[in-house]
Design an enzyme around this catalytic site. Structure first.
Site, short mmCIF file in Angstrom:
data_model
loop_
_atom_site.label_atom_id
_atom_site.label_comp_id
_atom_site.label_asym_id
_atom_site.label_seq_id
_atom_site.Cartn_x
_atom_site.Cartn_y
_atom_site.Cartn_z
N LYS A 32 16.87 3.84 1.20
CA LYS A 32 17.49 3.70 2.53
C LYS A 32 18.64 2.72 2.39
CE LYS A 32 15.19 1.84 6.10
NZ LYS A 32 14.14 1.82 7.15
N ASP A 74 14.84 -0.80 1.06
CA ASP A 74 15.62 -0.99 2.29
C ASP A 74 16.62 -2.12 2.04
OD1 ASP A 74 16.46 -1.06 4.94
OD2 ASP A 74 14.60 -1.90 5.74
N ASP A 88 3.75 3.49 6.59
CA ASP A 88 3.05 3.23 7.86
C ASP A 88 3.94 2.62 8.92
OD1 ASP A 88 3.28 0.61 6.57
OD2 ASP A 88 1.91 -0.07 8.15
N LYS A 111 0.81 -1.20 0.00
CA LYS A 111 0.00 0.00 0.00
C LYS A 111 0.85 1.26 0.00
CE LYS A 111 -3.40 -2.33 2.94
NZ LYS A 111 -3.79 -2.48 4.37
N GLU A 163 7.69 2.44 -5.99
CA GLU A 163 7.69 1.84 -4.64
C GLU A 163 8.01 2.93 -3.62
OE1 GLU A 163 6.93 -0.09 -2.49
OE2 GLU A 163 8.33 -1.71 -2.01
N ASP A 164 7.51 2.74 -2.42
CA ASP A 164 7.75 3.76 -1.39
C ASP A 164 9.21 3.84 -0.96
OD1 ASP A 164 7.63 1.29 -0.09
OD2 ASP A 164 6.14 1.88 1.40
P1 5GP Z 1 12.98 -4.23 1.55
O1 5GP Z 1 12.41 -5.45 0.92
O2 5GP Z 1 13.73 -3.33 0.58
O3 5GP Z 1 13.81 -4.54 2.77
O4 5GP Z 1 11.82 -3.39 2.17
C1 5GP Z 1 10.84 -2.92 1.46
C2 5GP Z 1 9.59 -2.75 2.29
O5 5GP Z 1 9.82 -2.69 3.71
C3 5GP Z 1 9.01 -1.42 1.91
O6 5GP Z 1 8.17 -1.54 0.80
C4 5GP Z 1 8.29 -1.04 3.17
O7 5GP Z 1 7.00 -1.62 3.14
C5 5GP Z 1 9.08 -1.66 4.29
N1 5GP Z 1 9.99 -0.66 4.88
C6 5GP Z 1 11.34 -0.65 4.82
N2 5GP Z 1 11.85 0.42 5.47
C7 5GP Z 1 10.78 1.11 5.92
C8 5GP Z 1 10.65 2.32 6.66
O8 5GP Z 1 11.60 3.02 7.02
N3 5GP Z 1 9.37 2.72 6.94
C9 5GP Z 1 8.27 2.00 6.57
N4 5GP Z 1 7.09 2.48 6.91
N5 5GP Z 1 8.38 0.86 5.87
C10 5GP Z 1 9.61 0.42 5.55
MG MG Z 2 6.21 -1.46 0.59
#
Ligand code: 5GP
Ligand code: MG
Length: 172
Positions: free
Chosen positions: A128, A100, A156, A40, A96-97
């Site tokens: 990030k 990470d 969120d 979302k 994508e938001d």
């Molecule tokens: P990744 O797979 O790159 O580790 O993480 C992606 C998902 O983790 C993002 O789409 C998000 O939903 C969640 N996420 C990672 N870091 C953050 C953050 O700082 N804040 C929030 N709200 N969600 C995060």
């Molecule tokens: Mg996400």
């Protein structure tokens, strides 16, 4: 009691998204793209971004369930809402938001490739960097941070804070 510290104001976000919209519009040079938003978290970013584009767009969404808890994802990703548009031979831009670990985007790129798009690029609101585990190419980045848990502007914490117009760092 969770504590919020401002990272970007609504006005600062707007400037960054205008700049992203300009770059993307120039890069695609009038070609139509299919935007694939990740639910979302990306819904507000996507809504603002598409209105800064000067190229034709179609919009679809996928939703991913990443099985982790609290403020980090554990690395197990699965599709919980499939793509509906046919993206074969089309230019796809993933919106994508936040990136990470990079696992979610890596998974999504793999998923999308199966449908034989002409190209796939990635646009994230936040890059990030500190916990990156897979090297994913982020073609368009709104803002880069090293670490911390961010909320607001679609992002969120346990379902809350998505509607905040600015971006905040959350300390639980
Ligand atoms: P990744 O797979 O790159 O580790 O993480 C992606 C998902 O983790 C993002 O789409 C998000 O939903 C969640 N996420 C990672 N870091 C953050 C953050 O700082 N804040 C929030 N709200 N969600 C995060
Ligand atoms: Mg996400």
């Amino acid at each position: 009691m969770p504590h919020l510290t401002a990272v970007l104001s609504r006005a600062e976000i707007h400037k960054k998204i205008k700049a992203l919209g300009n770059r993307i519009s120039e890069d695609y040079g009038g070609q139509e793209i299919v935007i694939v938003g990740v639910l979302k978290g990306a819904f507000i970013f996507l809504a603002d971004l598409v209105r800064e584009l000067r190229i034709p767009v179609q919009i679809d969404f996928v939703q991913l369930a990443s099985y982790g808890s609290g403020t980090s994802s554990a690395g197990h990703v699965a599709i919980s809402k499939e793509l509906e548009l046919d993206i074969a031979c089309r230019h796809v831009l993933v919106v994508e938001d936040i990136a990470d670990s990079g696992l979610t985007i890596a998974y999504l790129l793999d998923y999308l490739k199966r449908f034989r798009p002409a190209s796939v690029k990635v646009c994230v609101f936040i890059n990030k960097t500190e916990r990156r585990q897979v090297d994913v190419l982020l073609d368009y980045v709104g803002h880069t941070v090293k670490n911390g848990f961010l909320v607001g502007y679609g992002l969120d914490y346990n379902g809350s804070y998505r509607a905040l117009p600015g971006l905040y760092h959350l300390k639980v």
